[in-house]
Design a protein around this motif. Sequence first.
Motif, short mmCIF file in Angstrom:
data_model
loop_
_atom_site.label_atom_id
_atom_site.label_comp_id
_atom_site.label_asym_id
_atom_site.label_seq_id
_atom_site.Cartn_x
_atom_site.Cartn_y
_atom_site.Cartn_z
N VAL A 1 0.84 -1.20 0.00
CA VAL A 1 0.00 0.00 0.00
C VAL A 1 0.88 1.25 0.00
O VAL A 1 0.62 2.23 -0.71
N SER A 2 1.95 1.23 0.81
CA SER A 2 2.84 2.40 0.89
C SER A 2 3.50 2.67 -0.46
O SER A 2 3.60 3.83 -0.91
N GLN A 3 3.95 1.61 -1.14
CA GLN A 3 4.57 1.79 -2.44
C GLN A 3 3.59 2.37 -3.44
O GLN A 3 3.92 3.23 -4.26
N ARG A 4 2.33 1.89 -3.37
CA ARG A 4 1.33 2.40 -4.30
C ARG A 4 1.06 3.89 -4.04
O ARG A 4 0.90 4.68 -4.96
N ILE A 5 1.03 4.29 -2.76
CA ILE A 5 0.80 5.71 -2.44
C ILE A 5 1.96 6.56 -2.96
O ILE A 5 1.75 7.63 -3.55
N ILE A 6 3.19 6.09 -2.75
CA ILE A 6 4.35 6.86 -3.22
C ILE A 6 4.35 6.96 -4.74
O ILE A 6 4.66 8.02 -5.31
N GLN A 7 3.97 5.87 -5.42
CA GLN A 7 3.90 5.92 -6.88
C GLN A 7 2.84 6.90 -7.36
O GLN A 7 3.01 7.58 -8.37
N SER A 8 1.71 6.97 -6.63
CA SER A 8 0.66 7.91 -7.01
C SER A 8 1.13 9.35 -6.84
O SER A 8 0.53 10.27 -7.42
#
Length: 763
Positions: free
Chosen positions: A719-726
């Motif tokens: 989830v954290s990686q997806r937020i940073i990518q967004s």
Amino acid sequence: MSVKTKLSLMISLIVLVLLVLNVILNEYSTRVNLQADTEANMLHMSKQISNSVTQYAKGYRLLETVLEEKLMTASIAAADNLDLQLDQITNEQLQQLAIRVGVTDISLLVREDGEYKVARSSDYRELEAMAPMWNKRSELTKQTIKKRKQVNGHMIQFWTSPVEWTGDESSYVDKWGFYDDGQRSYMISCFVRDYKTSSYGQITGPTSYVSQMIANNPVILEITGFNSVLFGNEPIENMPNAKTAAEMEGRPISFGTYTYREANLDLESVTAAAAGEIIFRQTTVHGREVVKSFIPVKEPSGMVVAIVLDKEPMMSVIEEQRNNLIIISVILLIIVVLCIYWLSDILIRPIRSILWKVNEVSFGRFDNSIEVNRKDELGQLAQRVNAMSKNLGVYMNKLKLAFEENRSMKEYLESFINQTTDAIHVVDLDGRITQVNRAFEQLFEYSSDEALGNMLSLVPEHLMAEEMQTVEWLNSGRLLPARETVRVTKSGEWISVSVTTSPIRDKNGAIRAIASITRDMTSRNKMEELLRRSEKLTTVGQLAAGVAHEIRNPLTTLRGFLQLQLETSKFNSRHVDIMLSELDRINLIVGEFLILAKPQATRFEEKDVRFILGDVISFLDSQAHLCDIIFETNFSTESCRISCEENQLKQVFINVIKNAIEAMPQGGDIKVEIKRGRTGCVMVSITDEGIGIPEEMIPKLGDPFFTGKETGTGLGIMVSQRIIQSHYGTMDIVSKVNIGTKVTISLPMLPEENDEASSSTII
């Protein structure tokens, strides 16, 4: 004007300026030295006059003392030879006694009605006509200090009158002595007339000395002795010079003349000099420039000597010296000009040869060389010009070859531009198209005749503001990367393209046109959409398998406990607690799965990362203290503003810091650092001292349900990686077992923040 003439004029001008400065400085130095010498001479003369006055006063007092002692001795001798009774003394007896004791006259005085009268005298004139004068002398004697002395066992009183200058032109002096022993009915008065004292005053007095000094030095106009006590308080009259020191002390002008007078200024100068200050003043009196000096005299006290010097002789000396210097300077200037002109001709000769060679080179003739016969700088210059000529010949041949190569390269580039599949067009600053290639004609359906010189509507209406912003960025000097956008063809069709925009500058660096390379992205976008769908299906399959696997374990536990409850028909609270914890685990997995799968409504705002991370640290600080963990923060002092969704970033920071806390069961330090990166981004690093992560597990972090913790789900990092990518950022994890883990998060800064950082770096 030739270099020879210019060089001669420049050096002559410099010499002229130096000569003029020499004349000015010499005159100034002469003025200063003459003024200093004049002041020194005036001070020396004042000291000489002061010494003369002092010596005269001392000599005069000594003379008075001698006369006083003579009169006292004569009076005592007369008293020894005279009867105590006046009736027993005759005038003839007094005449003989006067001759014997060495005085001019002896008189016997008696007091009647408060006044002294002459009763007996060796001079009959004293008896007949001089009686009233004794009354005046009587008054003078009252102001004189009486001397008391023991003579023959008796106490006597003796005093004298001041010296009086008498006779024609004061040719002699008179002095009286008065003797009273209290035993007689009369008082003895001895009188001395001295003809030698006047010559002493004429020879040694200040008036004689001043007159001699003025006669010997014609520059001295006047010498005046001022009594600082009386000057300014009593009127100044034309009176004869003082004959005695007493007269000097009783007049405002003690000696000399006072013709060059400036009453108020002189009074101030005399007062200042009497206080111990030496005064020199330049002024104009009676139409004549003079120098006045006021110098105090030690003895008699309060006297000031003033000397007036004529300034004209000093100025004539200065003028004569100035004229001589001007004549010498003119002669030197003429000699220097002639020498410089001759030397310039010698120096310019090799320059003419160099000029000839430069002209040859300018016409493209590089073969002829300068004949060098010198070893100085001009000879070295000639050698360098010869070498330059040879090198230019070589370079010209290379330039011809390079020109042919450039022409071939230009043809090649034109062929490449026309043959490339990317549309290329150039517009001027007014937006008119100046150049297009064949791919542009094919992509936008405009022919070159339709495009050149016209302003085409290639940008949709809603993207005009973005296009204007792009032009402003180019004008500000920014380098823009390729950007994906939409363009409009001649038929009105919208196409997805990737545009790279670059400025075209002139030789001065000013932007003259803008070139755009446009690539059709329609096919690539379709391929990417198919890839994204394929990746989604793969991810859904992985998630489904992971969720099924993760949920099956707690469901198996629940089924086993429920069967056990049915078989035993007994209620076991411990089993119920375990079943509830398993249900919570299922709920947690499903919740995180929904967070991952369900689209989240996000609203980006401009925030400073330092404040967001600061709030997270404050929130977790109490938990860190319970675990014996200390946060070490190092935040940049510069602004770190980004466009973000604050709560999502907080969720990322909380996940990373919680992982760091759980990795340090024995406590320790967690270092949190925020700084600006060189690529226009904000770098956030969180470093712990925990157990670390094995190197082979790091690439798998972020996979669904992959975790190294016993109670973890593996979805937190995902989830954290997806937020940073967004947020268009990156997350990097570096770890070593039993040393610690460092998580680095990079987030792009706002464009204006990046511009400020770039400008500050350039400055």
